[in-house]
Design a protein around this motif. Structure first.
Motif, PDB file in Angstrom:
ATOM      1  N   PRO A 128       0.816  -1.230   0.000  1.00  0.00           N
ATOM      2  CA  PRO A 128       0.000   0.000   0.000  1.00  0.00           C
ATOM      3  C   PRO A 128       0.843   1.272   0.000  1.00  0.00           C
ATOM      4  O   PRO A 128       0.391   2.310  -0.489  1.00  0.00           O
ATOM      5  N   ASP A 129       2.046   1.214   0.566  1.00  0.00           N
ATOM      6  CA  ASP A 129       2.914   2.385   0.547  1.00  0.00           C
ATOM      7  C   ASP A 129       4.350   1.948   0.827  1.00  0.00           C
ATOM      8  O   ASP A 129       4.609   0.808   1.232  1.00  0.00           O
ATOM      9  N   TYR A 130       5.274   2.869   0.590  1.00  0.00           N
ATOM     10  CA  TYR A 130       6.703   2.605   0.792  1.00  0.00           C
ATOM     11  C   TYR A 130       7.313   3.715   1.642  1.00  0.00           C
ATOM     12  O   TYR A 130       8.480   4.080   1.479  1.00  0.00           O
ATOM     13  N   ALA A 131       6.525   4.238   2.570  1.00  0.00           N
ATOM     14  CA  ALA A 131       6.959   5.333   3.423  1.00  0.00           C
ATOM     15  C   ALA A 131       8.013   4.854   4.422  1.00  0.00           C
ATOM     16  O   ALA A 131       8.012   3.686   4.827  1.00  0.00           O
ATOM     17  N   PRO A 132       8.927   5.739   4.846  1.00  0.00           N
ATOM     18  CA  PRO A 132       9.946   5.352   5.822  1.00  0.00           C
ATOM     19  C   PRO A 132       9.364   4.741   7.093  1.00  0.00           C
ATOM     20  O   PRO A 132       9.929   3.781   7.636  1.00  0.00           O
ATOM     21  N   ALA A 133       8.239   5.278   7.564  1.00  0.00           N
ATOM     22  CA  ALA A 133       7.638   4.732   8.781  1.00  0.00           C
ATOM     23  C   ALA A 133       7.161   3.291   8.574  1.00  0.00           C
ATOM     24  O   ALA A 133       7.321   2.435   9.448  1.00  0.00           O
ATOM     25  N   SER A 134       6.578   3.010   7.423  1.00  0.00           N
ATOM     26  CA  SER A 134       6.096   1.658   7.141  1.00  0.00           C
ATOM     27  C   SER A 134       7.259   0.673   7.047  1.00  0.00           C
ATOM     28  O   SER A 134       7.196  -0.447   7.558  1.00  0.00           O
ATOM     29  N   ILE A 135       8.331   1.088   6.380  1.00  0.00           N
ATOM     30  CA  ILE A 135       9.509   0.230   6.268  1.00  0.00           C
ATOM     31  C   ILE A 135      10.187   0.082   7.632  1.00  0.00           C
ATOM     32  O   ILE A 135      10.711  -0.982   7.971  1.00  0.00           O
ATOM     33  N   GLY A 136      10.135   1.148   8.446  1.00  0.00           N
ATOM     34  CA  GLY A 136      10.650   1.047   9.804  1.00  0.00           C
ATOM     35  C   GLY A 136       9.874   0.037  10.630  1.00  0.00           C
ATOM     36  O   GLY A 136      10.454  -0.715  11.430  1.00  0.00           O
ATOM     37  N   ALA A 137       8.564  -0.010  10.435  1.00  0.00           N
ATOM     38  CA  ALA A 137       7.746  -1.007  11.134  1.00  0.00           C
ATOM     39  C   ALA A 137       8.100  -2.418  10.665  1.00  0.00           C
ATOM     40  O   ALA A 137       8.131  -3.365  11.470  1.00  0.00           O
ATOM     41  N   ASP A 138       8.379  -2.565   9.349  1.00  0.00           N
ATOM     42  CA  ASP A 138       8.826  -3.868   8.837  1.00  0.00           C
ATOM     43  C   ASP A 138      10.123  -4.291   9.518  1.00  0.00           C
ATOM     44  O   ASP A 138      10.314  -5.463   9.859  1.00  0.00           O
ATOM     45  N   LEU A 139      11.029  -3.331   9.686  1.00  0.00           N
ATOM     46  CA  LEU A 139      12.313  -3.612  10.332  1.00  0.00           C
ATOM     47  C   LEU A 139      12.108  -4.114  11.757  1.00  0.00           C
ATOM     48  O   LEU A 139      12.728  -5.105  12.180  1.00  0.00           O
TER      49      LEU A 139
END
Length: 249
Positions: free
Chosen positions: A38-49
């Motif tokens: 749905p998105d590639y925002a830094p916060a979303s990728i940070g949550a993946d991390l």
């Protein structure tokens, strides 16, 4: 941005030799990751991390090494869940102080139009040396970006970068190392921008400059990058051991 966890392939052996366990993450949309996010925002990728750290380590925290826009996600994760991350190594991070010139915005959007153009940008980001496997690596990178939906994260991250990412530096209290190539073409003054980024972090922060390297010092000059990184991590180990000794543990 536009790369996979294999970007750390030449730094990883140095970390393993020093006794660290290493996991290299493919950011959503790249490499082994699927498409249609749905998105590639830094916060979303940070949550993946954070999800990956907890999956691999449970309640045991990790040290995180990140690169370029990935640093924004690492900083977000460190601020969001300080109990999960003990330290950060930020390679090619940006202070956000330097304004982006209009021609740079146009050029950035252009390279996101095709895998071939992105490949030209990556090639230009190694001003002094290229690793022995660079040709094969770049070919594999471009092949991956040619798949259905594979340019979506690249274009989205370019737009995020151009809009100005507000890094949560002031909320990060963990020790950090900012690594910067002295010939990083993304910055008018790489050393100065590295110092600005380090100064914005709330916790103790150091700068390690890799002389002659561009935007990928961990791949262009992995030994020099590892030298500074391992010295930083060694100091953290020594400090932690001393702290446990004082506590009688």
């Amino acid at each position: 941005m536009g790369d996979t966890g294999a970007t750390f392939r030449l730094l990883t052996p140095h970390l393993l030799a020093a006794g660290y366990r290493v996991a290299a993450m493919d950011v959503r949309g790249y490499g082994a990751s699927g498409t249609g996010w749905p998105d590639y925002a830094p916060a979303s990728i940070g949550a993946d991390l954070l999800d990956l750290i907890r999956h691999l380590n449970g309640d045991t925290p990790a040290m995180v090494i990140a690169h370029s826009i990935g640093c924004s996600s690492a900083v977000w994760a460190a601020a969001e869940a300080p109990e999960a991350i003990t330290a950060l190594v930020l390679i090619g991070t940006f202070s956000g102080e330097a304004p982006i010139k209009p021609w740079m915005k146009a050029a950035s959007r252009l390279v996101g139009r095709s895998a071939a153009l992105w490949g030209l940008f990556v090639r230009s980001s190694y001003p002094t040396a290229r690793p022995a496997d660079f040709g094969d690596y770049l070919a594999a990178l471009k092949a991956g970006l040619r798949g259905p939906g594979r340019l979506a994260p690249l274009r989205a991250q370019i737009e995020v970068s151009l809009s100005g990412v507000e890094n949560r530096y002031a909320e990060v209290t963990q020790p950090a190392l900012v690594v910067m190539g002295t010939r990083d073409g993304d910055f008018a003054d790489p050393a100065a921008d590295a110092a600005l980024s380090a100064a914005k972090l709330a916790g103790p922060a150091r700068v390690h400059l890799v002389d002659g390297a561009g935007h990928y010092p961990h791949a262009e000059m992995p030994a020099a990058t590892a030298e500074g990184t391992l010295a930083f991590l060694s100091r953290l180990r020594t400090s932690a051991t001393s702290s446990r000794s004082r506590q009688g543990l």
